[in-house]
Design a protein around this motif. Sequence first.
Motif, short mmCIF file in Angstrom:
data_model
loop_
_atom_site.label_atom_id
_atom_site.label_comp_id
_atom_site.label_asym_id
_atom_site.label_seq_id
_atom_site.Cartn_x
_atom_site.Cartn_y
_atom_site.Cartn_z
N PHE A 135 21.09 -51.96 -49.15
CA PHE A 135 21.49 -52.95 -48.13
C PHE A 135 22.48 -52.32 -47.18
O PHE A 135 23.10 -51.30 -47.50
CB PHE A 135 22.12 -54.19 -48.78
CG PHE A 135 23.19 -53.88 -49.77
CD1 PHE A 135 24.50 -53.68 -49.37
CD2 PHE A 135 22.88 -53.78 -51.13
CE1 PHE A 135 25.49 -53.38 -50.30
CE2 PHE A 135 23.87 -53.49 -52.06
CZ PHE A 135 25.18 -53.29 -51.64
N GLN A 136 22.58 -52.94 -46.00
CA GLN A 136 23.62 -52.51 -45.06
C GLN A 136 24.53 -53.71 -44.78
O GLN A 136 25.57 -53.83 -45.38
CB GLN A 136 22.97 -51.93 -43.80
CG GLN A 136 22.29 -50.59 -44.10
CD GLN A 136 21.64 -49.98 -42.90
OE1 GLN A 136 22.14 -50.05 -41.79
NE2 GLN A 136 20.47 -49.38 -43.11
N CYS A 137 24.08 -54.65 -43.92
CA CYS A 137 24.93 -55.83 -43.69
C CYS A 137 24.90 -56.76 -44.88
O CYS A 137 25.83 -57.53 -45.10
CB CYS A 137 24.50 -56.55 -42.42
SG CYS A 137 23.01 -57.55 -42.61
N GLY A 138 23.82 -56.76 -45.64
CA GLY A 138 23.73 -57.57 -46.85
C GLY A 138 23.21 -58.97 -46.65
O GLY A 138 23.07 -59.74 -47.61
N TYR A 139 22.90 -59.35 -45.39
CA TYR A 139 22.50 -60.74 -45.16
C TYR A 139 21.17 -61.08 -45.83
O TYR A 139 21.00 -62.18 -46.35
CB TYR A 139 22.42 -61.02 -43.65
CG TYR A 139 22.45 -62.49 -43.35
CD1 TYR A 139 23.66 -63.18 -43.32
CD2 TYR A 139 21.29 -63.21 -43.12
CE1 TYR A 139 23.71 -64.53 -43.08
CE2 TYR A 139 21.32 -64.57 -42.87
CZ TYR A 139 22.54 -65.23 -42.85
OH TYR A 139 22.58 -66.58 -42.63
N CYS A 140 20.27 -60.13 -45.83
CA CYS A 140 18.95 -60.41 -46.43
C CYS A 140 18.95 -60.21 -47.94
O CYS A 140 17.99 -60.56 -48.62
CB CYS A 140 17.89 -59.48 -45.82
SG CYS A 140 18.05 -57.75 -46.37
N THR A 141 20.02 -59.60 -48.46
CA THR A 141 20.01 -59.09 -49.83
C THR A 141 19.79 -60.16 -50.91
O THR A 141 18.98 -59.93 -51.82
CB THR A 141 21.31 -58.29 -50.10
OG1 THR A 141 21.47 -57.35 -49.04
CG2 THR A 141 21.25 -57.56 -51.42
N CYS A 187 14.27 -57.31 -43.34
CA CYS A 187 15.62 -56.73 -43.31
C CYS A 187 15.87 -56.19 -41.91
O CYS A 187 15.25 -55.22 -41.49
CB CYS A 187 15.72 -55.60 -44.34
SG CYS A 187 17.31 -54.74 -44.28
N ARG A 188 16.77 -56.86 -41.20
CA ARG A 188 17.07 -56.43 -39.83
C ARG A 188 17.69 -55.04 -39.80
O ARG A 188 17.61 -54.34 -38.81
CB ARG A 188 18.05 -57.42 -39.17
CG ARG A 188 17.45 -58.76 -38.87
CD ARG A 188 18.50 -59.73 -38.41
NE ARG A 188 19.48 -59.96 -39.47
CZ ARG A 188 20.51 -60.76 -39.38
NH1 ARG A 188 20.73 -61.42 -38.26
NH2 ARG A 188 21.34 -60.94 -40.39
N CYS A 189 18.33 -54.66 -40.90
CA CYS A 189 18.97 -53.34 -40.95
C CYS A 189 17.97 -52.25 -41.33
O CYS A 189 18.33 -51.08 -41.30
CB CYS A 189 20.12 -53.34 -41.94
SG CYS A 189 21.38 -54.56 -41.57
S1 FES Z 1 20.78 -55.37 -45.11
FE1 FES Z 1 21.12 -56.23 -43.14
S2 FES Z 1 19.43 -57.53 -42.88
FE2 FES Z 1 18.96 -56.44 -44.68
#
Ligand code: FES
Length: 206
Positions: A135-141, A187-189
């Motif tokens: 994950f990066q931002c974690g929003y989709c996690t 996952c946007r990231c």
């Molecule tokens: S980790 Fe950022 S949207 Fe998936």
Amino acid sequence: MSVPPSPKIDRRAVVTAAAVAAAGMPSMSGAQAAGSKGSVAVSLTVNGEHRRLDFDSRVTLLDALREHLHLTGTKKGCDHGHCGACTVLVNGIRINACLSLAAMHEGDEITTVEGLGRSDALHPMQAAFIEHDAFQCGYCTPGQICSAVAVLAEVAAGVPSHATGDLTAPMMLDNGELRERMSGNICRCGAYSNIADAVADVAGRP
Ligand code: FES
Ligand code: FES
């Protein structure tokens, strides 16, 4: 000639009736009907805890979890069934909580990302996401993790996907299967490679 007055249309009643019809739900005048107009009493188990709540009959499961039960691990991305951020498990099967009315879940067992593990005892999938930096931002996690847990259960149960070639062969979670089954989780990231690695790791695949 006098024109009869047009009937007064209650938008709320129309929306509720449409949602009930689409969901194939029993009439609200049944056992679930609650005291206040438009509300429904629902008993459900969330992360192992029995809850009985009164919801407006239009409340989605996603909003019930986030706004009523304050379980904000489950995320609202699109609110239209496109992104998978709201994925939770209902009786072990993954669904998009934004597309499901809370009132449909009488007696159901709901598991959110908070219920999969604890901070001192993570679910293997949660641990693998950390291990593989998935994950990066974690929003989709949270949605990715709930989906991935359900994917492994689907494969174990022999449930085919669009990527399954031979329906008579033992089901394998190869890369094509994994990516097809996880394709509803955006996952946007763009952390897809690491997500695939984490899921494959828990699946016991090199
Ligand atoms: S980790 Fe950022 S949207 Fe998936
Ligand atoms: S918030 Fe439910 S699918 Fe995007």
